[in-house]
Design a protein around this motif. Structure first.
Motif, PDB file in Angstrom:
ATOM      1  N   GLU A 137      -3.767   1.303   5.186  1.00  0.00           N
ATOM      2  CA  GLU A 137      -3.052   0.026   5.144  1.00  0.00           C
ATOM      3  C   GLU A 137      -3.263  -0.764   6.429  1.00  0.00           C
ATOM      4  OE1 GLU A 137       0.958   1.086   4.254  1.00  0.00           O
ATOM      5  OE2 GLU A 137       0.583   1.270   2.086  1.00  0.00           O
ATOM      6  N   SER A 138      -3.355  -0.069   7.566  1.00  0.00           N
ATOM      7  CA  SER A 138      -3.574  -0.763   8.840  1.00  0.00           C
ATOM      8  C   SER A 138      -4.971  -1.377   8.902  1.00  0.00           C
ATOM      9  CB  SER A 138      -3.387   0.207  10.012  1.00  0.00           C
ATOM     10  OG  SER A 138      -2.070   0.696  10.063  1.00  0.00           O
ATOM     11  N   ALA A 139      -5.977  -0.647   8.389  1.00  0.00           N
ATOM     12  CA  ALA A 139      -7.348  -1.171   8.393  1.00  0.00           C
ATOM     13  C   ALA A 139      -7.501  -2.300   7.390  1.00  0.00           C
ATOM     14  CB  ALA A 139      -8.338  -0.048   8.095  1.00  0.00           C
ATOM     15  N   GLY A 140      -6.764  -2.223   6.279  1.00  0.00           N
ATOM     16  CA  GLY A 140      -6.776  -3.289   5.288  1.00  0.00           C
ATOM     17  C   GLY A 140      -8.004  -3.262   4.393  1.00  0.00           C
ATOM     18  N   GLY A 141      -8.061  -4.216   3.478  1.00  0.00           N
ATOM     19  CA  GLY A 141      -9.196  -4.340   2.571  1.00  0.00           C
ATOM     20  C   GLY A 141      -9.383  -3.103   1.717  1.00  0.00           C
ATOM     21  N   ILE A 142     -10.639  -2.694   1.547  1.00  0.00           N
ATOM     22  CA  ILE A 142     -10.942  -1.557   0.684  1.00  0.00           C
ATOM     23  C   ILE A 142     -10.387  -0.248   1.244  1.00  0.00           C
ATOM     24  CG2 ILE A 142     -13.185  -0.978   1.715  1.00  0.00           C
ATOM     25  CD1 ILE A 142     -14.174  -0.530  -1.212  1.00  0.00           C
ATOM     26  N   TYR A 143     -10.118  -0.185   2.552  1.00  0.00           N
ATOM     27  CA  TYR A 143      -9.578   1.040   3.143  1.00  0.00           C
ATOM     28  C   TYR A 143      -8.190   1.367   2.587  1.00  0.00           C
ATOM     29  CZ  TYR A 143     -13.384   0.487   6.467  1.00  0.00           C
ATOM     30  OH  TYR A 143     -14.627   0.346   7.027  1.00  0.00           O
ATOM     31  N   GLY A 144      -7.470   0.365   2.170  1.00  0.00           N
ATOM     32  CA  GLY A 144      -6.149   0.593   1.591  1.00  0.00           C
ATOM     33  C   GLY A 144      -6.124   0.474   0.079  1.00  0.00           C
ATOM     34  N   ASP A 145      -7.304   0.391  -0.530  1.00  0.00           N
ATOM     35  CA  ASP A 145      -7.404   0.173  -1.974  1.00  0.00           C
ATOM     36  C   ASP A 145      -7.455   1.511  -2.714  1.00  0.00           C
ATOM     37  OD1 ASP A 145      -7.738  -0.917  -4.468  1.00  0.00           O
ATOM     38  OD2 ASP A 145      -9.884  -1.320  -4.216  1.00  0.00           O
ATOM     39  N   PHE A 146      -6.323   2.202  -2.763  1.00  0.00           N
ATOM     40  CA  PHE A 146      -6.215   3.458  -3.503  1.00  0.00           C
ATOM     41  C   PHE A 146      -4.796   3.553  -4.049  1.00  0.00           C
ATOM     42  CE2 PHE A 146      -5.790   4.268   1.099  1.00  0.00           C
ATOM     43  CZ  PHE A 146      -4.469   4.680   1.166  1.00  0.00           C
ATOM     44  N   LYS A 147      -4.570   4.527  -4.913  1.00  0.00           N
ATOM     45  CA  LYS A 147      -3.231   4.681  -5.476  1.00  0.00           C
ATOM     46  C   LYS A 147      -2.777   6.123  -5.362  1.00  0.00           C
ATOM     47  CE  LYS A 147      -4.936   5.160 -10.259  1.00  0.00           C
ATOM     48  NZ  LYS A 147      -4.855   4.604 -11.627  1.00  0.00           N
ATOM     49  N   GLN A 148      -1.458   6.316  -5.403  1.00  0.00           N
ATOM     50  CA  GLN A 148      -0.886   7.659  -5.327  1.00  0.00           C
ATOM     51  C   GLN A 148      -0.586   8.150  -6.737  1.00  0.00           C
ATOM     52  OE1 GLN A 148       1.669   8.181  -2.086  1.00  0.00           O
ATOM     53  NE2 GLN A 148       1.832  10.387  -2.373  1.00  0.00           N
ATOM     54  N   LEU A 149      -0.926   9.431  -6.994  1.00  0.00           N
ATOM     55  CA  LEU A 149      -0.743  10.020  -8.313  1.00  0.00           C
ATOM     56  C   LEU A 149       0.312  11.113  -8.272  1.00  0.00           C
ATOM     57  CD1 LEU A 149      -4.452  10.538  -9.489  1.00  0.00           C
ATOM     58  CD2 LEU A 149      -3.036   8.486  -9.693  1.00  0.00           C
ATOM     59  N   ASP A 150       1.024  11.270  -9.393  1.00  0.00           N
ATOM     60  CA  ASP A 150       1.922  12.415  -9.527  1.00  0.00           C
ATOM     61  C   ASP A 150       1.168  13.564 -10.198  1.00  0.00           C
ATOM     62  OD1 ASP A 150       1.810  11.898 -12.290  1.00  0.00           O
ATOM     63  OD2 ASP A 150       3.695  10.776 -12.284  1.00  0.00           O
ATOM     64  N   ARG A 151       1.840  14.702 -10.378  1.00  0.00           N
ATOM     65  CA  ARG A 151       1.184  15.895 -10.917  1.00  0.00           C
ATOM     66  C   ARG A 151       0.534  15.635 -12.277  1.00  0.00           C
ATOM     67  NH1 ARG A 151       1.646  21.066 -10.146  1.00  0.00           N
ATOM     68  NH2 ARG A 151       2.062  21.388 -12.358  1.00  0.00           N
ATOM     69  N   GLU A 152       1.250  14.990 -13.152  1.00  0.00           N
ATOM     70  CA  GLU A 152       0.725  14.769 -14.501  1.00  0.00           C
ATOM     71  C   GLU A 152      -0.567  13.959 -14.462  1.00  0.00           C
ATOM     72  OE1 GLU A 152       2.125  12.874 -18.819  1.00  0.00           O
ATOM     73  OE2 GLU A 152       3.551  13.020 -17.152  1.00  0.00           O
ATOM     74  N   GLU A 153      -0.588  12.925 -13.639  1.00  0.00           N
ATOM     75  CA  GLU A 153      -1.791  12.087 -13.536  1.00  0.00           C
ATOM     76  C   GLU A 153      -2.952  12.861 -12.908  1.00  0.00           C
ATOM     77  OE1 GLU A 153      -0.275   7.594 -12.776  1.00  0.00           O
ATOM     78  OE2 GLU A 153       0.414   9.074 -11.310  1.00  0.00           O
ATOM     79  N   ILE A 154      -2.660  13.684 -11.895  1.00  0.00           N
ATOM     80  CA  ILE A 154      -3.710  14.461 -11.220  1.00  0.00           C
ATOM     81  C   ILE A 154      -4.453  15.337 -12.221  1.00  0.00           C
ATOM     82  CG2 ILE A 154      -4.137  16.347  -9.585  1.00  0.00           C
ATOM     83  CD1 ILE A 154      -1.704  15.235  -7.983  1.00  0.00           C
ATOM     84  N   PHE A 155      -3.701  16.062 -13.055  1.00  0.00           N
ATOM     85  CA  PHE A 155      -4.337  17.031 -13.945  1.00  0.00           C
ATOM     86  C   PHE A 155      -4.964  16.385 -15.174  1.00  0.00           C
ATOM     87  CE2 PHE A 155      -1.498  19.655 -11.363  1.00  0.00           C
ATOM     88  CZ  PHE A 155      -2.437  20.548 -10.875  1.00  0.00           C
TER      89      PHE A 155
END
Length: 505
Positions: A137-155
């Motif tokens: 998030e500090s670097a910005g742009g594509i460096y912060g372009d990801f999402k957090q997944l829970d267990r169900e989404e991971i598997f």
């Protein structure tokens, strides 16, 4: 060249990704360019011994943390300390990630995107993920372009992972997977097509400076040139010392990578890793051909040639890898290799590209990891430096950016195979059964420049399967001998000091 003197405008020392990419860029102009490589094949050093990732974003955030181990002790894990947007490394990696697509198309290079999961199963690792988020998030742009997944989404993405994993960060297109020798050799082939000369088994032993030129002395003769580009990687300090006085040094870190049998490919869909910590990397990656494991530490070494593997290191790496992917085992290992990473001591967080202070015609190009990502903008930067230093650039109106890869019988459909067989019946004779490589493909590799067993392997994957050449090696050597019109006892694995079947010089 032995006993003779070649003349050139630019001599490039080193046949890895840095050297060949500069050579191809210079071949766009009417110049005499000679590249020398001391080994028997190109891409025989650090460029080969990598995962084959061209990456950005979330994976680059992890790379910043991992390689902070080479920075001064106490360096904080902040974007200000780890990511200088004005540094060559930052500029070239950001520009280069998007630059490559056209070149892959031009050179007919296979690539695919590898989805990335950075996973956590305990409180400490969850805290590590928070560092990723903070840096991204500090670097910005594509460096912060990801999402957090829970267990169900991971598997849903990776059903075979450790069931104790609780959360993950996910990026779909932050990693591109390529086979490094395929990339380096394709670039080199295209450079040769456009007029560049490449000399293998040619080691530089001295550089003599005249008023407006230099003589590069090698074990095979001399090259009289105006400019010298030092792209010798781990040996760049020694080359630089031949041409003048430097005010920097090199330091090295090594890491071991394990190759697993391709039959396991169904276990994994992309790249999965525990969060990086300074000097620690723990990941498993599916490539189109094998699963690779890089689980261990970034160990310092004093020797750039220290690429030996150890059973202890393999077992330790597998033990960590099983905490990510429990269904792998020691019996799945088919090979391993060690990569040595080079950093300069003056700017360990960046590349170093500059002329020697007492030799304005010798340009040192010291590229730290990640080097492949930024190779295209690097080559343009080097070319601009040469022009500013007095090299006249006249466009080569005959430059052809395109090249076709060797046919791959394993991937061809029935109709394509029939067309290949009509041209060359040898495409119907399988030599390497593990990788389904035909005699015709091996013959093609020789016509493209392969002179050794490794040269054939890099171009066709012959001997890269489970048997590692134990069944097909002798047949490949006999085809090489026939095509090169050499006695089989002169065939080597990777150059002059590696005679096939243990035959001595």
């Amino acid at each position: 060249m032995e006993g003779n003197v070649l003349e050139a405008d630019v001599a490039i020392i080193g046949g890895g990704i840095t050297g060949v990419t500069i050579a191809r860029e210079l071949s766009k102009y009417k110049l005499g360019v000679v590249l020398v490589e001391r080994g028997g094949e190109l891409c025989a050093g650090a460029s080969k011994a990598t995962l084959g990732h061209i990456y950005t974003g979330l994976n680059m955030v992890g790379s910043m943390i991992l390689k902070s181990v080479v920075l001064p002790p106490g360096t904080p894990l902040t974007v200000e300390a780890l990511h200088d947007s004005k540094a060559l490394l930052s500029q070239w990696t950001e520009e280069g990630f998007y630059d490559w697509r056209q070149t892959w198309d031009d050179l007919d290079i296979k690539f695919k995107y590898s989805p990335l999961l950075v996973v956590a199963k305990d409180d400490d690792q969850i805290e590590d993920l928070k560092k990723y988020v903070m840096l991204g998030e500090s670097a910005g742009g594509i460096y912060g372009d990801f999402k957090q997944l829970d267990r169900e989404e991971i598997f849903k993405y990776e059903p075979n992972l450790n069931k104790d994993i609780k959360t993950a960060l996910y990026a779909e297109k932050h990693i591109v997977d390529i086979f490094p020798p395929d990339l380096v050799l394709a670039i080199a082939e295209n450079a040769v097509m456009n007029g560049c000369k490449i000399l293998l088994n040619t080691e530089v032993v001295g550089i003599t400076k005249q008023k407006n030129s230099q003589t590069v002395k090698t074990n095979n003769g001399s090259i009289k040139t105006r400019f010298v580009i030092n792209a010798a990687g781990g040996w760049a300090d020694r080359v630089s010392d031949m041409g003048g006085t430097r005010n920097w040094g090199l330091k090295y870190n090594k890491t071991q990578i394990i190759i697993l049998d391709r039959r396991l490919n169904g276990l994994l869909n992309g790249t999965v890793r525990w969060p990086n910590r300074p000097g620690q990397i723990h990941l498993v990656q599916r490539r189109s051909d094998n699963i690779l494991v890089e689980c261990g530490t970034y160990d310092p070494t004093d020797d750039p040639g220290n690429t030996g593997n150890s059973r202890e290191g393999i077992l330790s790496g597998l033990k960590i890898a099983k905490t990510l992917l429990p269904d792998i085992s020691e019996k799945d290992v088919i090979s391993a290799f060690t990569g040595v990473r080079v950093f300069n001591t003056r700017y360990p967080a960046d590349h170093l590209v500059e002329f020697l202070p007492d030799n304005a015609l010798l340009l040192n190009v010291i590229i730290r990891l990640p080097g492949i990502i930024g190779a295209l903008p690097m080559a343009r930067y080097v070319t601009a430096m040469l022009e500013k230093a007095g090299l006249e650039l006249k466009e080569n109106d005959q430059f052809n950016p395109r090249r076709k890869r060797i046919p791959c019988i394993r991937e061809a459909n029935i109709e394509e195979r029939s067309k290949y067989l009509a041209v060359r019946p040898e495409y119907g004779r399988i030599v390497c059964r593990c990788e389904s490589v035909s005699e015709g493909e091996i013959m093609d590799s020789v016509s493209r420049g392969a002179q050794t067993l490794d040269g054939v392997k890099f171009r066709t994957r012959a001997s890269m399967g489970r048997c590692q050449g134990n069944f097909c090696g002798a047949k490949i050597a006999s085809i090489l001998a026939k095509e090169l019109k050499q006695p089989i006892e002169d065939i080597t694995k990777k150059g002059t000091s590696s005679k096939f079947a243990g035959l001595e010089q």
